[in-house]
Design a protein around this motif. Structure first.
Motif, PDB file in Angstrom:
ATOM      1  N   LYS A 252      99.704  42.522 104.993  1.00 32.41           N
ATOM      2  CA  LYS A 252     100.686  43.172 104.130  1.00 32.41           C
ATOM      3  C   LYS A 252     100.020  43.811 102.929  1.00 32.41           C
ATOM      4  CE  LYS A 252     104.988  42.300 101.605  1.00 32.41           C
ATOM      5  NZ  LYS A 252     106.010  41.289 101.233  1.00 32.41           N
ATOM      6  N   THR A 253      99.077  43.101 102.305  1.00 34.49           N
ATOM      7  CA  THR A 253      98.369  43.641 101.141  1.00 34.49           C
ATOM      8  C   THR A 253      97.520  44.844 101.539  1.00 34.49           C
ATOM      9  OG1 THR A 253      98.284  41.454 100.114  1.00 34.49           O
ATOM     10  CG2 THR A 253      96.736  43.110  99.306  1.00 34.49           C
ATOM     11  N   ARG A 254      96.866  44.757 102.706  1.00 34.52           N
ATOM     12  CA  ARG A 254      96.047  45.868 103.175  1.00 34.52           C
ATOM     13  C   ARG A 254      96.892  47.123 103.386  1.00 34.52           C
ATOM     14  NH1 ARG A 254      91.227  45.201 105.450  1.00 34.52           N
ATOM     15  NH2 ARG A 254      91.772  43.045 106.003  1.00 34.52           N
ATOM     16  N   GLN A 255      98.061  46.948 103.998  1.00 38.24           N
ATOM     17  CA  GLN A 255      98.940  48.091 104.237  1.00 38.24           C
ATOM     18  C   GLN A 255      99.438  48.689 102.928  1.00 38.24           C
ATOM     19  OE1 GLN A 255     102.366  47.160 106.608  1.00 38.24           O
ATOM     20  NE2 GLN A 255     102.995  49.290 106.847  1.00 38.24           N
ATOM     21  N   MET A 256      99.777  47.839 101.961  1.00 38.38           N
ATOM     22  CA  MET A 256     100.239  48.326 100.670  1.00 38.38           C
ATOM     23  C   MET A 256      99.137  49.101  99.951  1.00 38.38           C
ATOM     24  SD  MET A 256     101.399  46.178  97.296  1.00 38.38           S
ATOM     25  CE  MET A 256      99.680  45.684  97.033  1.00 38.38           C
ATOM     26  N   GLN A 257      97.911  48.551  99.949  1.00 35.49           N
ATOM     27  CA  GLN A 257      96.795  49.221  99.285  1.00 35.49           C
ATOM     28  C   GLN A 257      96.456  50.545  99.968  1.00 35.49           C
ATOM     29  OE1 GLN A 257      95.663  48.545  96.487  1.00 35.49           O
ATOM     30  NE2 GLN A 257      96.090  46.382  96.097  1.00 35.49           N
ATOM     31  N   GLN A 258      96.555  50.585 101.295  1.00 33.72           N
ATOM     32  CA  GLN A 258      96.306  51.826 102.010  1.00 33.72           C
ATOM     33  C   GLN A 258      97.333  52.895 101.632  1.00 33.72           C
ATOM     34  OE1 GLN A 258      96.242  50.603 106.142  1.00 33.72           O
ATOM     35  NE2 GLN A 258      94.000  50.705 106.228  1.00 33.72           N
ATOM     36  N   SER A 259      98.598  52.501 101.514  1.00 35.75           N
ATOM     37  CA  SER A 259      99.643  53.451 101.140  1.00 35.75           C
ATOM     38  C   SER A 259      99.412  53.999  99.731  1.00 35.75           C
ATOM     39  CB  SER A 259     101.015  52.775 101.227  1.00 35.75           C
ATOM     40  OG  SER A 259     101.295  52.351 102.540  1.00 35.75           O
ATOM     41  N   LEU A 260      99.060  53.115  98.793  1.00 30.90           N
ATOM     42  CA  LEU A 260      98.800  53.550  97.423  1.00 30.90           C
ATOM     43  C   LEU A 260      97.557  54.435  97.355  1.00 30.90           C
ATOM     44  CD1 LEU A 260      99.522  50.193  95.542  1.00 30.90           C
ATOM     45  CD2 LEU A 260     100.913  52.278  95.482  1.00 30.90           C
ATOM     46  N   PHE A 261      96.548  54.099  98.150  1.00 29.99           N
ATOM     47  CA  PHE A 261      95.317  54.888  98.173  1.00 29.99           C
ATOM     48  C   PHE A 261      95.572  56.271  98.758  1.00 29.99           C
ATOM     49  CE2 PHE A 261      91.227  55.968 100.357  1.00 29.99           C
ATOM     50  CZ  PHE A 261      90.488  56.214  99.203  1.00 29.99           C
ATOM     51  N   HIS A 262      96.347  56.346  99.829  1.00 31.84           N
ATOM     52  CA  HIS A 262      96.671  57.644 100.426  1.00 31.84           C
ATOM     53  C   HIS A 262      97.492  58.504  99.473  1.00 31.84           C
ATOM     54  CE1 HIS A 262      96.128  55.757 104.699  1.00 31.84           C
ATOM     55  NE2 HIS A 262      94.983  56.108 104.137  1.00 31.84           N
ATOM     56  N   ALA A 263      98.400  57.874  98.735  1.00 33.36           N
ATOM     57  CA  ALA A 263      99.190  58.617  97.740  1.00 33.36           C
ATOM     58  C   ALA A 263      98.288  59.193  96.654  1.00 33.36           C
ATOM     59  CB  ALA A 263     100.238  57.690  97.120  1.00 33.36           C
ATOM     60  N   LEU A 264      97.261  58.437  96.297  1.00 36.07           N
ATOM     61  CA  LEU A 264      96.320  58.899  95.277  1.00 36.07           C
ATOM     62  C   LEU A 264      95.482  60.066  95.800  1.00 36.07           C
ATOM     63  CD1 LEU A 264      95.612  58.250  92.386  1.00 36.07           C
ATOM     64  CD2 LEU A 264      93.903  56.620  93.207  1.00 36.07           C
ATOM     65  N   LEU A 265      95.114  60.005  97.078  1.00 36.66           N
ATOM     66  CA  LEU A 265      94.372  61.111  97.686  1.00 36.66           C
ATOM     67  C   LEU A 265      95.205  62.399  97.662  1.00 36.66           C
ATOM     68  CD1 LEU A 265      92.733  59.393 100.794  1.00 36.66           C
ATOM     69  CD2 LEU A 265      91.617  60.088  98.671  1.00 36.66           C
TER      70      LEU A 265
END
Length: 268
Positions: A252-265
């Motif tokens: 769950k944490t990995r998926q959340m961090q990936q979503s936030l990272f993609h939004a930042l990209l």
């Protein structure tokens, strides 16, 4: 000299329409972002960093519309000047000051963006690695961010003021096509501009030679901007590697961090 075929790009009505449209979109979208992060989003202290970025983006957009800068490139350098003016208060011209305000707000956006990546990397590694700043409070991070911001903007504005403020010599070197294309005479002492004239004629021989101060100042600006770009690229690489390979993150944490990272990209 004939008017270039692309003159419609920097003339009315297209120029004013483009600036008005982009500024309206910027104000509305960032206003919506500010409303969301302070009413609906539950993202802790990160909301303040998002708010600062949104406010800086709005200020840059409004400043762009108010100044409506022109950037004219030549074989020896470039000239950055307001489309309207001159802006006079008494007998003093403030065109150059307006140019520097725009430069400050424009490049500050990239610095704030690098803060986002540092924050994201810190959030990903907080439970994995230990650093000297692991016990820092919010006030420590804010103090450091403000200090870096002051030094960064002072570096940009100070360098431009020392090296690119118009002088009698640089006004004499202004190419005549600027007045022909834009109807603006930069040789007028009441007209302010930033002139990055990398090559200037030698006083004795008249040959075009590299101007040491302008070249050095350009290198300083590249280092400052390259610094923010390097921070962004490094944090981008480290954050992505940790999210993909770390075994300390739950699904769950990995998926959340990936979503936030993609939004930042996407924000880049």
């Amino acid at each position: 000299m004939a008017v270039p075929s692309y003159a419609w790009f920097y003339e009315d009505p297209f120029h004013s329409f483009c600036l008005t449209t982009t500024t309206t979109i910027s104000v509305m979208s960032n206003g919506l972002l500010l409303y969301i992060i302070f009413t609906a989003a539950s993202i802790g202290h990160y909301r303040y960093l998002l708010a600062v970025f949104a406010v800086c983006d709005v200020l840059t957009s409004i400043g762009h519309t108010a100044l409506q800068p022109n950037l004219h490139m030549t074989t020896t350098g470039l000239y950055f000047f307001p489309r309207h003016g001159p802006l006079m208060i008494g007998i003093q011209s403030y065109d150059f000051v307006c140019c520097m305000i725009f430069v400050a707000t424009y490049y500050q956006t990239f610095l704030i963006l690098s803060y986002h990546y540092v924050y994201r990397l810190r959030a990903v590694t907080s439970d994995i690695t230990r650093t000297f700043a692991e016990h820092w409070k919010l006030s420590h991070w804010i103090s450091l961010a403000v200090l870096i911001n002051i030094m960064y903007i002072a570096g940009f504005v100070g360098t431009c003021t020392i090296a690119f403020m118009p002088s009698f010599e640089t006004r004499a070197l202004v190419p005549p096509e600027i007045e022909e294309f834009y109807g603006i005479d930069l040789r007028n002492p009441n007209r302010g501009f930033a002139g990055i004239v990398l090559q200037q004629p030698d006083p004795l021989s008249g040959e075009m030679k590299w101007h040491g101060l302008s070249v050095a100042a350009t290198m300083v600006l590249n280092v400052l901007f390259g610094g923010t770009a390097s921070v962004i690229v490094y944090c981008m690489w480290r954050t992505n590697a940790i999210i993909r390979s770390s075994t300390n993150l739950t699904a769950k944490t990995r998926q959340m961090q990936q979503s936030l990272f993609h939004a930042l990209l996407i924000q880049v």
